[in-house]
Motif scaffolding. Structure first.
Motif, PDB file in Angstrom:
ATOM      1  N   MET A 126       1.246  -1.312   0.132  1.00  0.00           N
ATOM      2  CA  MET A 126       0.232   0.171  -0.390  1.00  0.00           C
ATOM      3  C   MET A 126       0.840   1.407   0.123  1.00  0.00           C
ATOM      4  N   GLU A 127       2.209   1.590   0.796  1.00  0.00           N
ATOM      5  CA  GLU A 127       2.820   2.679   0.742  1.00  0.00           C
ATOM      6  C   GLU A 127       4.088   2.664  -0.221  1.00  0.00           C
ATOM      7  N   VAL A 128       3.777   1.336  -1.370  1.00  0.00           N
ATOM      8  CA  VAL A 128       4.028   1.602  -2.901  1.00  0.00           C
ATOM      9  C   VAL A 128       3.427   2.325  -3.685  1.00  0.00           C
ATOM     10  N   CYS A 129       2.452   2.392  -3.802  1.00  0.00           N
ATOM     11  CA  CYS A 129       0.383   3.121  -4.569  1.00  0.00           C
ATOM     12  C   CYS A 129       1.790   4.352  -3.599  1.00  0.00           C
ATOM     13  N   LYS A 130       2.257   5.263  -2.872  1.00  0.00           N
ATOM     14  CA  LYS A 130       2.389   6.978  -2.438  1.00  0.00           C
ATOM     15  C   LYS A 130       3.010   7.713  -3.437  1.00  0.00           C
ATOM     16  N   ILE A 131       3.807   6.265  -4.411  1.00  0.00           N
ATOM     17  CA  ILE A 131       4.695   6.628  -6.285  1.00  0.00           C
ATOM     18  C   ILE A 131       3.558   7.688  -6.883  1.00  0.00           C
ATOM     19  N   TRP A 132       1.882   7.497  -6.701  1.00  0.00           N
ATOM     20  CA  TRP A 132       0.891   8.033  -6.962  1.00  0.00           C
ATOM     21  C   TRP A 132       0.677   9.365  -6.683  1.00  0.00           C
ATOM     22  N   ALA A 136      -5.577   6.631  -1.319  1.00  0.00           N
ATOM     23  CA  ALA A 136      -6.694   7.330  -1.080  1.00  0.00           C
ATOM     24  C   ALA A 136      -7.351   6.746  -0.207  1.00  0.00           C
ATOM     25  N   PRO A 137      -8.598   7.335   0.409  1.00  0.00           N
ATOM     26  CA  PRO A 137      -9.116   7.228   2.437  1.00  0.00           C
ATOM     27  C   PRO A 137      -9.269   5.373   2.388  1.00  0.00           C
ATOM     28  N   ASP A 138      -9.927   4.752   1.701  1.00  0.00           N
ATOM     29  CA  ASP A 138      -9.951   3.339   1.855  1.00  0.00           C
ATOM     30  C   ASP A 138      -8.766   3.390   1.840  1.00  0.00           C
ATOM     31  N   ILE A 139      -7.597   2.658   1.336  1.00  0.00           N
ATOM     32  CA  ILE A 139      -6.599   2.182   1.219  1.00  0.00           C
ATOM     33  C   ILE A 139      -5.907   2.971   2.539  1.00  0.00           C
ATOM     34  N   ALA A 140      -5.140   4.099   2.892  1.00  0.00           N
ATOM     35  CA  ALA A 140      -4.750   4.726   4.076  1.00  0.00           C
ATOM     36  C   ALA A 140      -5.410   3.547   5.010  1.00  0.00           C
ATOM     37  N   GLU A 141      -6.690   3.557   5.243  1.00  0.00           N
ATOM     38  CA  GLU A 141      -7.258   3.090   6.662  1.00  0.00           C
ATOM     39  C   GLU A 141      -7.062   1.836   7.103  1.00  0.00           C
ATOM     40  N   LYS A 142      -6.846   1.015   5.149  1.00  0.00           N
ATOM     41  CA  LYS A 142      -6.203  -0.564   5.470  1.00  0.00           C
ATOM     42  C   LYS A 142      -5.056  -0.588   6.069  1.00  0.00           C
TER      43      LYS A 142
END
Length: 191
Positions: A126-132, A136-142
């Motif tokens: 999920m942290e890797v997705c910070k490249i972009w 998203a709020p749901d991913i940040a929560e998870k």
């Protein structure tokens, strides 16, 4: 068996300079994902490299000596993979698949070291997705949940106990004081 695997994982990146230690998890995850999903593996390396360039000790030339071959590898991977359709979505789906498996183990009261690894792996992806940009709020929560649960379950395992999920449907943890039932008496009638 298990100790040898842990030792091998710890030595997958033996020449990692001290100032680049924070990127180790992303590099290890990339190695683990190479055969499973090369796109996810590639972007784990991209995130590690971008982060490494930001945090490196600029007075330590070993950091750039470590990162340059990584940059070269990324360029070769990018060329060999060609255009990738929605890589962020691919990584999120992999993260959520791992997250769901770990969360299901936790809620089945079967949390163990593998559950910890699952939550940590999903949080790493999920942290890797910070490249972009921001998650998203749901991913940040998870992401936050995975980090917290990994720590809680790890502590429980270290203490020799099973991490127990909150009881469902009891109202505990849902803002309803224990022993009190939700009541419709205070609710106005629907219009």
């Amino acid at each position: 068996g298990r100790q040898q695997r842990v030792f091998r994982m710890a030595n997958l990146i033996p020449d990692l300079p001290a100032s680049l230690k924070p990127i180790k998890d992303y590099l290890v995850k990339a190695i683990q994902m190479d055969k499973i999903d090369p796109v996810v593996a590639h972007y784990c390396r991209v995130y590690a490299c971008e982060t490494g360039l930001q945090i490196r000790d600029k007075s330590d030339k070993s950091t750039i000596e470590f990162l340059m071959p990584l940059l070269d590898r990324l360029e070769k991977e990018k060329q060999s993979m060609g255009p990738i359709e929605d890589p962020k979505m691919q990584i999120e789906l992999m993260a959520l698949k791992i997250f769901t498996k770990a969360d299901n183990q936790y809620y089945a009261c079967k949390a163990d070291v593998n559950t910890v690894k699952g939550f940590r792996a999903s949080a790493t992806l999920m942290e890797v997705c910070k490249i972009w940009g921001d998650l998203a709020p749901d991913i940040a929560e998870k992401y936050k949940y995975a980090k917290v649960k990994a720590a809680e379950i790890f502590k429980a395992v270290q203490e020799g106990r099973v991490a127990m999920p909150p009881e469902q449907g009891t109202g505990q943890g849902e803002g309803i004081p224990e022993g009190e039932e939700e009541s419709d008496d205070d609710m106005p009638p629907p219009p």
